[in-house]
Every structure is written in C-alpha cells, then in structure tokens.
Motif scaffolding. Structure first.
Motif, mmCIF file in Angstrom:
data_model
loop_
_atom_site.group_PDB
_atom_site.id
_atom_site.type_symbol
_atom_site.label_atom_id
_atom_site.label_comp_id
_atom_site.label_asym_id
_atom_site.label_seq_id
_atom_site.Cartn_x
_atom_site.Cartn_y
_atom_site.Cartn_z
ATOM 1 N N THR A 1 0.839 -1.204 0.000
ATOM 2 C CA THR A 1 0.000 0.000 0.000
ATOM 3 C C THR A 1 0.871 1.250 0.000
ATOM 4 O OG1 THR A 1 -0.182 -0.110 2.418
ATOM 5 C CG2 THR A 1 -1.949 -1.120 1.137
ATOM 6 N N GLY A 2 2.001 1.186 0.696
ATOM 7 C CA GLY A 2 2.938 2.307 0.665
ATOM 8 C C GLY A 2 3.505 2.533 -0.721
ATOM 9 N N LEU A 3 3.768 1.425 -1.443
ATOM 10 C CA LEU A 3 4.269 1.553 -2.812
ATOM 11 C C LEU A 3 3.248 2.261 -3.700
ATOM 12 C CD1 LEU A 3 6.194 0.901 -5.149
ATOM 13 C CD2 LEU A 3 5.105 -1.363 -5.308
ATOM 14 N N LEU A 4 1.979 1.895 -3.565
ATOM 15 C CA LEU A 4 0.945 2.558 -4.358
ATOM 16 C C LEU A 4 0.866 4.037 -4.012
ATOM 17 C CD1 LEU A 4 -1.320 2.414 -6.415
ATOM 18 C CD2 LEU A 4 -2.847 1.575 -4.605
ATOM 19 N N GLY A 5 0.994 4.345 -2.730
ATOM 20 C CA GLY A 5 0.993 5.743 -2.321
ATOM 21 C C GLY A 5 2.172 6.508 -2.896
ATOM 22 N N VAL A 6 3.359 5.881 -2.902
ATOM 23 C CA VAL A 6 4.555 6.539 -3.450
ATOM 24 C C VAL A 6 4.404 6.766 -4.959
ATOM 25 C CG1 VAL A 6 7.009 6.223 -3.912
ATOM 26 C CG2 VAL A 6 6.102 5.731 -1.636
ATOM 27 N N LEU A 7 3.828 5.796 -5.670
ATOM 28 C CA LEU A 7 3.606 5.959 -7.104
ATOM 29 C C LEU A 7 2.698 7.156 -7.384
ATOM 30 C CD1 LEU A 7 3.145 2.231 -8.229
ATOM 31 C CD2 LEU A 7 5.123 3.708 -8.627
ATOM 32 N N LEU A 8 1.651 7.304 -6.583
ATOM 33 C CA LEU A 8 0.774 8.458 -6.741
ATOM 34 C C LEU A 8 1.510 9.757 -6.402
ATOM 35 C CD1 LEU A 8 -2.448 6.975 -5.102
ATOM 36 C CD2 LEU A 8 -2.262 7.751 -7.472
ATOM 37 N N VAL B 1 -1.208 10.507 1.920
ATOM 38 C CA VAL B 1 -2.169 9.966 2.882
ATOM 39 C C VAL B 1 -2.134 8.433 2.868
ATOM 40 C CG1 VAL B 1 -4.641 9.695 3.358
ATOM 41 C CG2 VAL B 1 -3.699 11.963 2.893
ATOM 42 N N MET B 2 -2.071 7.863 1.669
ATOM 43 C CA MET B 2 -2.040 6.400 1.566
ATOM 44 C C MET B 2 -0.725 5.832 2.083
ATOM 45 S SD MET B 2 -2.796 4.015 -1.750
ATOM 46 C CE MET B 2 -3.623 2.444 -1.479
ATOM 47 N N TRP B 3 0.337 6.540 1.872
ATOM 48 C CA TRP B 3 1.660 6.047 2.238
ATOM 49 C C TRP B 3 1.904 6.127 3.741
ATOM 50 C CZ3 TRP B 3 6.805 9.033 0.990
ATOM 51 C CH2 TRP B 3 7.884 8.261 1.406
ATOM 52 N N VAL B 4 1.686 7.315 4.334
ATOM 53 C CA VAL B 4 2.119 7.537 5.717
ATOM 54 C C VAL B 4 1.075 7.130 6.759
ATOM 55 C CG1 VAL B 4 3.006 9.219 7.367
ATOM 56 C CG2 VAL B 4 3.729 9.329 4.969
ATOM 57 N N PRO B 5 -0.097 7.763 6.833
ATOM 58 C CA PRO B 5 -1.030 7.372 7.902
ATOM 59 C C PRO B 5 -1.447 5.899 7.831
ATOM 60 C CG PRO B 5 -1.704 9.448 6.902
ATOM 61 C CD PRO B 5 -0.642 8.876 6.040
ATOM 62 N N ALA B 6 -1.786 5.432 6.616
ATOM 63 C CA ALA B 6 -2.183 4.028 6.495
ATOM 64 C C ALA B 6 -1.016 3.103 6.827
ATOM 65 C CB ALA B 6 -2.693 3.743 5.087
ATOM 66 N N GLY B 7 0.171 3.479 6.376
ATOM 67 C CA GLY B 7 1.347 2.677 6.695
ATOM 68 C C GLY B 7 1.615 2.613 8.183
ATOM 69 N N LEU B 8 1.342 3.713 8.883
ATOM 70 C CA LEU B 8 1.523 3.718 10.331
ATOM 71 C C LEU B 8 0.549 2.762 11.018
ATOM 72 C CD1 LEU B 8 2.082 7.530 11.046
ATOM 73 C CD2 LEU B 8 3.768 5.688 11.219
ATOM 74 N N VAL B 9 -0.677 2.677 10.485
ATOM 75 C CA VAL B 9 -1.648 1.760 11.076
ATOM 76 C C VAL B 9 -1.190 0.319 10.907
ATOM 77 C CG1 VAL B 9 -3.998 0.855 10.908
ATOM 78 C CG2 VAL B 9 -3.606 3.323 10.810
#
Length: 292
Positions: free
Chosen positions: A217-224, A256-264
């Motif tokens: 999910t972090g990878l998808l966030g980084v791509l965005l 948002v997808m990379w950091v907060p979700a990754g923290l969860v």
C-alpha cells in the motif's frame, strides 16, 4: 429520480455546494442503521441472559460503537461528498474504511451479538447454512492468512486502475461496489490476523502479512506521490476548493495512503510482534518450571 441518483442522494448546506453535503443514500444508510439496531438488540439480550463476561462485552460494545461511528463518518459525512471532487478526501475515506473502521469492528467480535439479535428459528437456519460443505470450503480458503492478504491487496490495487476508479466516480453501483470490496476484504484481512479469544494465534505470520500490506500500500501511495501525470483527472475537479492544483491533490492523496495508512499497518505489526515476544517468553518460563 434516476438509478444513479438513488445511490447518491445528498443533503447539502448552501445552494451549489454539494461538496459540504451529507450523503443520505438508502443502500448505505439502511444497512448502517440496521446493523446498529441489530447490535443493540443482541447486546441487550446477552446482557439480560448472563452477568458473566459483562466487562468484556462493554469493551467490545465500545469498540463496535467506535468502528460503526468511523464507518458512518466515512460514508455519510461530508467526507464522502468531498471525495467525489477531491482525490485526497476520497483517499482519506478509503483509509478510514480499511485501516480504522475495519480493525475496530473486528476487534469488537460482533458476530455473536448480531446473531443473538435474530429470532431463534433464524439463528438455527443460519447455523445450518454456514455448515454447508461448499461455504465451509470457501471460508477455509479465504481465511488463510496468505489468501486473505492477497484478496485484500487485489481489491486495493484493482480499484486503482484508472478506468475502474473513474467508473466508480461516475456511477452509483460501481462506487458502492468499490467501497464494499474495500471494507469486506479489510474485515476479512483483520479478522484473520488480529488475535482473539479461543484461537491459537500465529503472531509471526500476522506480523509478516501486516508488514507486506504496509509495503504494497505504501508503494501505491509513493507511485501516486511521484507520478508526473494525473491518474484520475475526474477526481481532481474540486482540488481548487483546497487551493491545490490537481497534481498537488494527487500527491497529497498518495502521501495519505503512504504515511497514515502505513503507520496503522506498521503499528499493528509492532503490537503483534510485542505480543509474540511476550507470549514466547511466558511459554519458555512455563516450560522451564515444568522441567524443574
């Protein structure tokens, strides 16, 4: 009223400002209200039936209320209406469903309470239905940690394919199908991985699958975040409401997808790793005492 309008009715505050409206769509509000009512009925029945375990039931009820509130906030509050115009709000809505509401609801262990809300005949019918060989085989397959992680990951990635993502924005049925698949696979994912009473927990496996989910999910966030082009132009139509360009809106959504979700996901992995270490130490100490 058109078919799509039936699935996306909003109550707006101020003419021409649907971005601040509350979404009152029957396919969403009715299930939310029905689930809350069923849980309340089942909780009252269990409370009256036995005084044992009441502290645990209170904690579970609080977890359920928190998960239901987050779920309702994501799907009914102005976050939902904003998400149709601002990609960052859309991403926040998805993360609330998958990374906040889903684990809270799973941690509440609501199945027994919801079942007790049903009439006795219906409870018996459900018991027979769930014991069917085909359904049991499907559940055994889906509830394996690796399979649950893959199913959840597929749901996340496939709905971010531009043609599917923008179809979900244009039409009510795909939109709610997207939300249902995000929430449904997230509930399965967290149910398989989170520890609960009456089950021997494979902490090492859970930590690994949470870590893998955090990575992809972090990878998808980084791509965005790093993409030089817009993936979903239609979802950036209202970026100016937050004084952002469409590309900045996409970058913020990726963050948002990379950091907060990754923290969860990462935080849950660390928590389970701590439980794993503590459980292993307790088991070793117990084994040492038996050996004396």
């Amino acid at each position: 009223m058109s078919f799509d309008a039936f699935f996306s009715t909003s109550i707006c505050y101020g003419a021409g400002a649907p971005e601040v409206g509350w979404t009152i769509a029957l396919p969403i509000t009715f299930p939310l209200a029905a689930i809350a009512l069923l849980y309340a009925m089942g909780a009252v029945r269990l409370w009256r039936r036995s005084a044992q375990g009441r502290p645990l039931r209170i904690r579970q009820a609080l977890l359920f209320a928190a998960g239901w509130a987050v779920l309702t906030g994501a799907l009914v509050s102005p976050i939902h209406a904003l998400g149709e115009r601002i990609f960052t709000a859309h991403m926040a809505e998805h993360e609330l469903l998958m990374a906040v509401a889903a684990p809270l609801l799973v941690a509440a262990c609501p199945a027994a309470v919801l079942i007790w809300a049903l009439p006795a005949a219906l409870r018996r019918g459900m018991r027979k239905f769930t014991r069917g060989s085909v359904l049991q085989a499907l559940w055994r397959f889906a509830s394996r940690p690796l399979n649950a992680t893959i199913i959840h990951g597929i749901a996340i990635w496939i709905w971010h394919i531009p043609v599917l993502f923008e179809a979900a924005l244009r039409h009510g049925v795909p939109h709610y199908a997207q939300h249902a698949s995000f929430l449904g696979t997230a509930l399965l994912f967290w149910w398989v991985l989170l520890p609960r009473l009456g089950r021997q927990q494979a902490y090492g496996s859970a930590v690994m699958h949470l870590f893998v989910t955090s990575l992809h999910t972090g990878l998808l966030g980084v791509l965005l975040l790093l993409s030089p082009k817009l993936w979903y132009p239609q979802n950036a139509a209202g970026a100016g409401l937050w004084n952002l360009s469409p590309l900045e809106d996409q970058q913020l959504a990726g963050l948002v997808m990379w950091v907060p979700a990754g923290l969860v996901y990462g935080g849950a992995a660390l928590l389970l790793a701590g439980l794993w270490i503590r459980t292993s130490a307790t088991r070793e100490a117990r084994d040492a005492l038996r050996a004396v």
